[in-house]
Design a protein around this motif. Structure first.
Motif, short mmCIF file in Angstrom:
data_model
loop_
_atom_site.label_atom_id
_atom_site.label_comp_id
_atom_site.label_asym_id
_atom_site.label_seq_id
_atom_site.Cartn_x
_atom_site.Cartn_y
_atom_site.Cartn_z
N ARG A 139 0.83 -1.20 0.00
CA ARG A 139 0.00 0.00 0.00
C ARG A 139 0.86 1.25 0.00
NH1 ARG A 139 -3.63 -0.13 4.80
NH2 ARG A 139 -1.65 -0.63 5.73
N ALA A 140 0.46 2.18 -0.82
CA ALA A 140 1.24 3.39 -1.05
C ALA A 140 1.58 4.12 0.25
CB ALA A 140 0.49 4.30 -2.01
N GLY A 141 0.61 4.28 1.13
CA GLY A 141 0.83 5.12 2.29
C GLY A 141 1.32 4.39 3.52
N ALA A 142 1.61 3.11 3.38
CA ALA A 142 1.93 2.30 4.56
C ALA A 142 3.17 2.82 5.30
CB ALA A 142 2.14 0.84 4.15
N TYR A 143 4.21 3.13 4.52
CA TYR A 143 5.45 3.60 5.13
C TYR A 143 5.22 4.92 5.86
CZ TYR A 143 10.39 4.98 5.47
OH TYR A 143 11.61 5.39 5.91
N TYR A 158 12.64 2.07 9.87
CA TYR A 158 13.28 1.85 8.56
C TYR A 158 12.21 1.48 7.54
CZ TYR A 158 16.25 -0.04 4.88
OH TYR A 158 16.85 -0.28 3.68
N GLY A 159 12.38 1.98 6.31
CA GLY A 159 11.45 1.62 5.25
C GLY A 159 12.00 2.12 3.94
N SER A 160 11.29 1.83 2.86
CA SER A 160 11.78 2.29 1.56
C SER A 160 10.61 2.72 0.68
CB SER A 160 12.55 1.17 0.87
OG SER A 160 12.77 1.51 -0.49
N LEU A 161 10.82 3.79 -0.05
CA LEU A 161 9.78 4.26 -0.95
C LEU A 161 9.97 3.68 -2.35
CD1 LEU A 161 9.51 8.00 0.12
CD2 LEU A 161 7.80 6.22 0.47
N THR A 162 11.16 3.11 -2.59
CA THR A 162 11.46 2.64 -3.95
C THR A 162 11.48 1.12 -4.06
OG1 THR A 162 13.76 3.00 -3.35
CG2 THR A 162 12.71 4.69 -4.71
N GLN A 163 11.94 0.45 -3.02
CA GLN A 163 12.01 -1.01 -3.07
C GLN A 163 10.60 -1.61 -2.97
OE1 GLN A 163 12.77 -4.33 -3.75
NE2 GLN A 163 14.82 -3.53 -3.30
N ASP A 188 6.68 -4.73 10.47
CA ASP A 188 5.27 -4.62 10.08
C ASP A 188 5.14 -5.11 8.65
OD1 ASP A 188 2.60 -3.92 10.02
OD2 ASP A 188 2.96 -1.78 9.66
N THR A 189 4.15 -5.92 8.37
CA THR A 189 3.96 -6.41 7.00
C THR A 189 2.62 -5.93 6.47
OG1 THR A 189 2.91 -8.46 7.68
CG2 THR A 189 5.31 -8.48 7.46
N SER A 190 2.40 -6.19 5.19
CA SER A 190 1.15 -5.70 4.60
C SER A 190 0.05 -6.74 4.79
CB SER A 190 1.34 -5.45 3.12
OG SER A 190 1.44 -6.68 2.45
N GLY A 191 -1.16 -6.26 4.74
CA GLY A 191 -2.29 -7.17 4.78
C GLY A 191 -3.04 -7.03 3.48
N ILE A 403 -6.58 8.14 7.56
CA ILE A 403 -7.34 7.08 6.89
C ILE A 403 -6.74 6.78 5.51
CG2 ILE A 403 -9.57 6.52 5.86
CD1 ILE A 403 -10.78 8.24 8.20
N ALA A 404 -6.38 7.84 4.79
CA ALA A 404 -5.78 7.64 3.48
C ALA A 404 -4.49 6.82 3.61
CB ALA A 404 -5.50 8.99 2.81
N HIS A 405 -3.68 7.16 4.60
CA HIS A 405 -2.45 6.41 4.83
C HIS A 405 -2.74 4.98 5.18
CE1 HIS A 405 0.17 10.17 5.76
NE2 HIS A 405 0.15 9.86 4.48
N GLY A 406 -3.65 4.82 6.14
CA GLY A 406 -3.95 3.49 6.65
C GLY A 406 -4.53 2.58 5.58
N SER A 407 -5.26 3.15 4.64
CA SER A 407 -5.94 2.32 3.65
C SER A 407 -5.17 2.23 2.34
CB SER A 407 -7.34 2.90 3.37
OG SER A 407 -7.23 4.22 2.90
N GLY A 408 -4.07 2.95 2.26
CA GLY A 408 -3.30 2.92 1.01
C GLY A 408 -4.02 3.60 -0.13
N THR A 409 -4.91 4.52 0.21
CA THR A 409 -5.59 5.28 -0.83
C THR A 409 -5.09 6.72 -0.75
OG1 THR A 409 -7.44 5.80 0.63
CG2 THR A 409 -7.63 3.79 -0.68
N SER A 410 -5.84 7.64 -1.33
CA SER A 410 -5.40 9.03 -1.26
C SER A 410 -6.44 9.86 -0.51
CB SER A 410 -5.22 9.58 -2.67
OG SER A 410 -6.47 9.51 -3.35
N VAL A 411 -6.01 11.00 -0.04
CA VAL A 411 -6.94 11.90 0.65
C VAL A 411 -8.08 12.26 -0.30
CG1 VAL A 411 -7.20 14.17 1.72
CG2 VAL A 411 -5.18 12.81 2.20
#
Ligand code: GDP
Ligand code: MG
Length: 445
Positions: A139-143, A158-163, A188-191, A403-411
């Motif tokens: 998800r885009a906003g997870a990091y 630690y995290g990465s925006l590109t990997q 933390d992993t994705s669901g 919410i946008a972050h948590g759901s991997g969507t956009s505002v």
């Protein structure tokens, strides 16, 4: 659940004649409360048998007074329920002076990211050098979400925006923090929304890459019936060693906790009791059951039974709301979820006032995708937000960002959903108004 079991025991206490029949009725009532609370049938049968065996009502000396009988019964119920949530296996205990790697797994919206931070903070305050790794590249906003939480709690991350490979990010993060001698490294992993095959494949890849000392499954305490199959599916694939049950602040985690432990023979270590960093309690079987049965603190314990009839009750609630001209975000969620269950979209969307327009011109596939994303958004909202008319979200835009972050969507998508909700609630209001007018007109006739 607690209330009903407690009521059964109380009823028995009040029964003038504490005879075998009264006892049988009480056991029956307790069992049906457990069944209604989603506890597995076989477990309940076992419990019935052992309560009967432990109390041996027939063999009690005839002069046993009612108080003692009652105490025996209460003790038996308590013992067996405690036994059910106690897997008699110890969870992993992190050791000081070494790197303890802890990996989180669970479905989207279960509360992983929130619980990761809570746990990191928990160990931090107990003198462990703690940190967080974001291996949610799905998800885009997870990091961003993890970053925000970690920053608030002053925990290195630690995290990465590109990997895009979660196993690579996880391995990199763990390696780096190991080198820096961190003692608690939480990954933390994705669901995914459903138990999708790729989620499980990814989970195993991350697990293989970092070889965690402990894997923790995060389970939403409000999911009712689904607890057993969900926790078993994760157990088979990820073989987690501990469970965190979240969202217990609604009071609906009794049956879920019992089912999860019984299905997986894995200890629950913490309960999530709210959205904030401090909202976490250690799980202790005796205290939990004691609270559940109302032997101890009864506050905050809401009848779990409601959660089983969740679907139908939710629909009834929505219908009731509609009749009153109310339309909460949760009502919208019910509608969308139901449509998705009914399938081919183009056929059903038109049946829901306000939705036909939103979906018009879209292919079934695009429409389904759109609704899925809406469900992600709903899942990332708190109960309070879902039960609102949406104003708290509009008035407090940081909620939308979260919410946008948590759901991997956009505002923008969250805003769009709220706009759509406004349209739908406007229609609902009119419907309510019309019904009220009609009722008034009928009264006058
Ligand atoms: P993830 O997708 O598994 O990472 O789930 P998140 O950590 O993003 O949480 C999803 C939603 O549940 C967010 O709105 C959280 O604030 C909320 N949440 C998580 N844990 C709890 C809890 O114990 N109680 C309550 N009330 N909300 C929680
Ligand atoms: Mg997350």
């Amino acid at each position: 659940l607690g209330r009903r079991i407690n009521a059964a025991v109380q009823d028995l206490s009040r029964a003038p004649n504490l005879d075998e029949k009264a006892f049988d009725n009480m056991v029956k009532e307790i069992c049906s409360a457990l069944l209604a609370a989603d506890v597995n049938v076989k477990l309940v049968q076992g419990l019935r048998k052992s309560i009967r065996e432990q109390v041996k009502f027939k063999d009690l000396p005839p002069n046993t007074n009612n108080n003692n009988k009652r105490r025996l019964i209460q003790q038996a119920v308590f013992d067996h329920l405690t036994h059910l949530v106690d897997p008699h296996s110890e969870p992993y205990k992190p050791k000081k002076g070494k790197s303890n790697v802890i990996m989180f797994v669970g479905l989207q919206g279960a509360g992983k990211t929130t619980s990761c931070t809570k746990l990191a903070r928990y160990y931090q305050t107990r003198g462990f050098k703690s940190c967080l790794v974001c291996a949610d590249t799905f998800r885009a906003g997870a990091y961003d979400q993890l970053k925000q939480n970690a920053t608030k709690a002053k925990i290195p991350y630690y995290g990465s925006l590109t990997q895009t490979d979660p196993a690579v990010v996880a391995a990199e993060g763990v390696a780096r923090f190991r080198k820096e001698k961190f003692e608690i490294i939480i990954v933390d992993t994705s669901g995914r929304h459903q138990q999708e095959a790729d989620l499980f494949a990814e989970m195993v890849q991350v697990q293989t890459a970092i070889k965690p000392d402990q894997t923790i499954m995060v389970l939403d305490g409000t999911i009712g019936q689904a607890v057993e199959s969900q926790s078993m599916a994760f157990k088979q694939t990820a073989n987690f060693g501990a469970i965190i049950i979240t969202k217990t602040d609604g009071g609906a985690a009794g049956g879920g906790a019992i089912s999860a432990v019984a299905a997986t023979h894995t200890p629950i270590i913490f309960l999530g009791t709210g959205e904030h960093m401090m909202d976490m309690e250690r799980f202790e079987p005796k205290a939990f059951i004691s609270k559940l049965l109302g032997y101890g603190d009864m506050t905050g314990l809401i009848d779990h039974i409601q959660s089983i009839t969740r679907d139908s009750a939710a629909m009834k609630e929505t219908q009731k709301h509609l009749a009153e001209g109310i339309f909460t975000i949760r009502d919208m969620k019910e509608q969308i979820t139901n449509i998705m269950k009914m399938g081919p979209l183009s056929k059903v969307a038109g049946m829901i006032p306000g939705l036909g327009g939103m979906m018009s011109g879209m292919s079934d596939q695009d429409g389904t995708e759109k609704m899925k994303r809406m469900i992600y958004i709903f899942d990332s909202m708190t109960a309070k937000e879902q039960d609102s008319d949406g104003k708290i979200l509009i008035n407090e835009p940081t909620r939308m960002t979260r919410i946008a972050h948590g759901s991997g969507t956009s505002v923008r998508e969250v805003e769009e959903l709220l706009t759509q909700h406004k349209v739908m609630s406007g229609i609902a209001k009119n419907m309510g108004q019309n019904k009220a007018n009609m009722a008034r007109a009928q009264k006058m006739m």
